[in-house]
Design a protein around this motif. Structure first.
Motif, PDB file in Angstrom:
ATOM      1  N   THR A  43     -14.829   6.482  -4.453  1.00  9.47           N
ATOM      2  CA  THR A  43     -13.633   5.740  -4.818  1.00  9.47           C
ATOM      3  C   THR A  43     -12.626   5.777  -3.671  1.00  9.47           C
ATOM      4  OG1 THR A  43     -13.996   6.384  -7.113  1.00  9.47           O
ATOM      5  CG2 THR A  43     -11.835   5.508  -6.568  1.00  9.47           C
ATOM      6  N   THR A  44     -12.522   6.933  -3.021  1.00  7.64           N
ATOM      7  CA  THR A  44     -11.614   7.067  -1.887  1.00  7.64           C
ATOM      8  C   THR A  44     -12.004   6.097  -0.785  1.00  7.64           C
ATOM      9  OG1 THR A  44     -11.230   9.386  -2.408  1.00  7.64           O
ATOM     10  CG2 THR A  44     -10.694   8.683  -0.186  1.00  7.64           C
ATOM     11  N   ARG A  45     -13.285   5.973  -0.505  1.00  6.98           N
ATOM     12  CA  ARG A  45     -13.763   5.046   0.519  1.00  6.98           C
ATOM     13  C   ARG A  45     -13.353   3.617   0.162  1.00  6.98           C
ATOM     14  NH1 ARG A  45     -19.171   6.177   0.229  1.00  6.98           N
ATOM     15  NH2 ARG A  45     -18.786   8.278   0.890  1.00  6.98           N
ATOM     16  N   ALA A  46     -13.549   3.237  -1.092  1.00  5.15           N
ATOM     17  CA  ALA A  46     -13.177   1.895  -1.544  1.00  5.15           C
ATOM     18  C   ALA A  46     -11.661   1.707  -1.453  1.00  5.15           C
ATOM     19  CB  ALA A  46     -13.651   1.664  -2.974  1.00  5.15           C
ATOM     20  N   ASN A  47     -10.908   2.744  -1.817  1.00  5.46           N
ATOM     21  CA  ASN A  47      -9.453   2.651  -1.738  1.00  5.46           C
ATOM     22  C   ASN A  47      -8.974   2.533  -0.298  1.00  5.46           C
ATOM     23  OD1 ASN A  47      -8.904   2.598  -4.430  1.00  5.46           O
ATOM     24  ND2 ASN A  47      -8.504   4.782  -4.604  1.00  5.46           N
ATOM     25  N   ARG A  48      -9.634   3.224   0.638  1.00  5.96           N
ATOM     26  CA  ARG A  48      -9.256   3.108   2.057  1.00  5.96           C
ATOM     27  C   ARG A  48      -9.456   1.670   2.534  1.00  5.96           C
ATOM     28  NH1 ARG A  48      -6.384   6.631   4.939  1.00  5.96           N
ATOM     29  NH2 ARG A  48      -7.568   6.065   6.771  1.00  5.96           N
ATOM     30  N   ARG A  49     -10.565   1.059   2.123  1.00  6.32           N
ATOM     31  CA  ARG A  49     -10.799  -0.345   2.483  1.00  6.32           C
ATOM     32  C   ARG A  49      -9.717  -1.228   1.868  1.00  6.32           C
ATOM     33  NH1 ARG A  49     -16.216   1.285   2.065  1.00  6.32           N
ATOM     34  NH2 ARG A  49     -16.341   0.715  -0.116  1.00  6.32           N
ATOM     35  N   LYS A  50      -9.370  -0.943   0.613  1.00  8.86           N
ATOM     36  CA  LYS A  50      -8.333  -1.716  -0.075  1.00  8.86           C
ATOM     37  C   LYS A  50      -6.982  -1.539   0.628  1.00  8.86           C
ATOM     38  CE  LYS A  50      -6.045  -2.163  -4.530  1.00  8.86           C
ATOM     39  NZ  LYS A  50      -5.878  -1.587  -5.860  1.00  8.86           N
ATOM     40  N   ILE A  51      -6.654  -0.320   1.030  1.00 11.35           N
ATOM     41  CA  ILE A  51      -5.387  -0.063   1.720  1.00 11.35           C
ATOM     42  C   ILE A  51      -5.322  -0.838   3.018  1.00 11.35           C
ATOM     43  CG2 ILE A  51      -4.092   1.702   2.997  1.00 11.35           C
ATOM     44  CD1 ILE A  51      -4.853   3.644   0.680  1.00 11.35           C
ATOM     45  N   ARG A  52      -6.435  -0.900   3.748  1.00 10.02           N
ATOM     46  CA  ARG A  52      -6.451  -1.650   5.011  1.00 10.02           C
ATOM     47  C   ARG A  52      -6.107  -3.119   4.793  1.00 10.02           C
ATOM     48  NH1 ARG A  52     -10.839   1.946   6.761  1.00 10.02           N
ATOM     49  NH2 ARG A  52     -12.350   0.570   5.821  1.00 10.02           N
ATOM     50  N   GLU A  53      -6.359  -3.630   3.591  1.00 11.28           N
ATOM     51  CA  GLU A  53      -6.076  -5.035   3.264  1.00 11.28           C
ATOM     52  C   GLU A  53      -4.769  -5.221   2.493  1.00 11.28           C
ATOM     53  OE1 GLU A  53      -7.878  -7.509   4.529  1.00 11.28           O
ATOM     54  OE2 GLU A  53      -8.954  -5.916   5.552  1.00 11.28           O
ATOM     55  N   VAL A 138       3.831  -6.091   6.224  1.00 11.72           N
ATOM     56  CA  VAL A 138       2.850  -5.354   7.010  1.00 11.72           C
ATOM     57  C   VAL A 138       1.549  -5.217   6.242  1.00 11.72           C
ATOM     58  CG1 VAL A 138       4.619  -4.058   8.264  1.00 11.72           C
ATOM     59  CG2 VAL A 138       3.603  -3.067   6.208  1.00 11.72           C
ATOM     60  N   LYS A 139       0.469  -4.978   6.971  1.00  9.70           N
ATOM     61  CA  LYS A 139      -0.852  -4.830   6.364  1.00  9.70           C
ATOM     62  C   LYS A 139      -1.426  -3.474   6.751  1.00  9.70           C
ATOM     63  CE  LYS A 139      -5.082  -7.546   5.980  1.00  9.70           C
ATOM     64  NZ  LYS A 139      -5.755  -8.732   6.524  1.00  9.70           N
ATOM     65  N   GLY A 140      -1.914  -2.736   5.742  1.00 10.04           N
ATOM     66  CA  GLY A 140      -2.600  -1.472   5.990  1.00 10.04           C
ATOM     67  C   GLY A 140      -1.764  -0.231   5.801  1.00 10.04           C
ATOM     68  N   LEU A 141      -0.583  -0.348   5.225  1.00  9.23           N
ATOM     69  CA  LEU A 141       0.276   0.821   5.020  1.00  9.23           C
ATOM     70  C   LEU A 141      -0.196   1.600   3.796  1.00  9.23           C
ATOM     71  CD1 LEU A 141       2.804   2.386   5.920  1.00  9.23           C
ATOM     72  CD2 LEU A 141       4.135   0.914   4.393  1.00  9.23           C
ATOM     73  N   ASP A 142      -0.339   2.915   3.941  1.00 18.06           N
ATOM     74  CA  ASP A 142      -0.807   3.745   2.833  1.00 18.06           C
ATOM     75  C   ASP A 142       0.330   4.419   2.071  1.00 18.06           C
ATOM     76  OD1 ASP A 142      -0.130   5.486   4.868  1.00 18.06           O
ATOM     77  OD2 ASP A 142      -1.987   6.629   4.814  1.00 18.06           O
ATOM     78  N   ALA A 143       1.561   4.014   2.307  1.00 21.55           N
ATOM     79  CA  ALA A 143       2.710   4.598   1.616  1.00 21.55           C
ATOM     80  C   ALA A 143       2.785   4.101   0.172  1.00 21.55           C
ATOM     81  CB  ALA A 143       4.002   4.245   2.349  1.00 21.55           C
ATOM     82  N   VAL A 144       3.215   4.991  -0.697  1.00 20.33           N
ATOM     83  CA  VAL A 144       3.396   4.676  -2.111  1.00 20.33           C
ATOM     84  C   VAL A 144       4.668   3.847  -2.277  1.00 20.33           C
ATOM     85  CG1 VAL A 144       3.821   5.729  -4.380  1.00 20.33           C
ATOM     86  CG2 VAL A 144       2.187   6.774  -2.806  1.00 20.33           C
ATOM     87  N   ASP A 145       4.646   2.940  -3.235  1.00 24.85           N
ATOM     88  CA  ASP A 145       5.811   2.118  -3.559  1.00 24.85           C
ATOM     89  C   ASP A 145       7.041   2.999  -3.736  1.00 24.85           C
ATOM     90  OD1 ASP A 145       6.917  -0.507  -4.322  1.00 24.85           O
ATOM     91  OD2 ASP A 145       7.199   0.463  -6.273  1.00 24.85           O
ATOM     92  N   GLY A 146       8.137   2.602  -3.122  1.00 23.99           N
ATOM     93  CA  GLY A 146       9.383   3.346  -3.234  1.00 23.99           C
ATOM     94  C   GLY A 146       9.584   4.390  -2.147  1.00 23.99           C
ATOM     95  N   SER A 147       8.596   4.574  -1.260  1.00 25.77           N
ATOM     96  CA  SER A 147       8.743   5.566  -0.191  1.00 25.77           C
ATOM     97  C   SER A 147       9.895   5.178   0.732  1.00 25.77           C
ATOM     98  CB  SER A 147       7.458   5.675   0.634  1.00 25.77           C
ATOM     99  OG  SER A 147       6.392   6.177  -0.131  1.00 25.77           O
ATOM    100  N   PRO A 148      10.793   6.123   1.014  1.00 29.41           N
ATOM    101  CA  PRO A 148      11.873   5.841   1.954  1.00 29.41           C
ATOM    102  C   PRO A 148      11.317   5.706   3.382  1.00 29.41           C
ATOM    103  CG  PRO A 148      12.408   7.729   0.562  1.00 29.41           C
ATOM    104  CD  PRO A 148      10.961   7.418   0.360  1.00 29.41           C
ATOM    105  N   ILE A 149      11.802   4.716   4.100  1.00 28.46           N
ATOM    106  CA  ILE A 149      11.425   4.523   5.499  1.00 28.46           C
ATOM    107  C   ILE A 149      12.441   5.267   6.353  1.00 28.46           C
ATOM    108  CG2 ILE A 149      11.113   2.831   7.354  1.00 28.46           C
ATOM    109  CD1 ILE A 149      10.568   0.763   5.041  1.00 28.46           C
ATOM    110  N   ILE A 150      11.942   6.109   7.236  1.00 29.06           N
ATOM    111  CA  ILE A 150      12.807   6.899   8.109  1.00 29.06           C
ATOM    112  C   ILE A 150      13.036   6.177   9.433  1.00 29.06           C
ATOM    113  CG2 ILE A 150      13.022   9.068   9.387  1.00 29.06           C
ATOM    114  CD1 ILE A 150      11.277  10.321   7.178  1.00 29.06           C
ATOM    115  N   ASP A 151      11.980   5.537   9.959  1.00 28.66           N
ATOM    116  CA  ASP A 151      12.096   4.886  11.249  1.00 28.66           C
ATOM    117  C   ASP A 151      10.939   3.924  11.441  1.00 28.66           C
ATOM    118  OD1 ASP A 151      13.149   4.285  13.752  1.00 28.66           O
ATOM    119  OD2 ASP A 151      12.700   6.224  14.645  1.00 28.66           O
TER     120      ASP A 151
END
Length: 183
Positions: A43-53, A138-151
């Protein structure tokens, strides 16, 4: 060489924006045992592919919009963000099994990409799709919704590419299993 280290120094960070993403839950959770991978490796492998998209929006506070001028000339950017769902009590972890996998040797936190760190600043290199005012797509970000951006920083291979990169065998194994290919 001994140096005077003021590790109690206060550092003030503030969010310059927030991530809007379809990713609602982290893939790993830090608990008193270390890291727990929330899914099986397949599932992690599939999720990594999904995150890349996955396409996410980086909503930058309008007062910082001018700082984005010129960023759309880059194909990729680095997003530094704060994993806001990490329990602050888990920042005391000193060692973890990478990806929460007990079959891999325990490592010091600084030798891993664990989100459970003394200062949980995470970084992802992502493709910059578009800029519309203070919003970056952006495409491929693995951050969770609501994550604060620092820079944000432009990705430039002249600054960030290294020659003769080596990683431990356990990291090569993870990359191979996740289908990340050669480094």
């Amino acid at each position: 060489m001994e140096t005077d280290m003021n590790t109690d120094a206060s550092i003030n960070l503030f969010a310059v924006g927030v991530v809007h993403s379809s990713i609602k839950e982290p893939m790993m959770v830090a608990d008193k045992e270390g890291l727990t991978l929330m899914e099986r490796m397949e599932t992690t492998r599939a999720n990594r592919r999904k995150i890349r998209e996955t396409v996410s929006e980086l909503i930058i506070d309008p007062k910082w919009e001018e700082l984005l001028d010129g960023i759309d000339g880059f194909s990729h950017i680095l997003v530094l963000y704060w994993p806001h769902l990490i329990d602050p009590a888990r920042r005391t972890l000193r060692r973890v099994h990478p990806m929460g996998r007990k079959d891999l040797p325990s490592q010091g936190i600084f030798a891993t990409c664990s989100p459970a760190r003394p200062n949980p600043v995470l970084v992802s290199a992502v493709r910059l799709m578009t800029r519309k005012g203070n919003v970056l797509e952006v495409k491929g970000l693995d951050a969770v919704d609501g994550s604060p951006i620092i820079d944000l920083k432009p990705y430039s291979k002249s600054y960030l590419t290294v020659k003769d990169l080596t990683v431990p065998a356990w990291m090569e194994q993870i990359n191979k299993e996740l289908g990340e290919g050669d480094l």
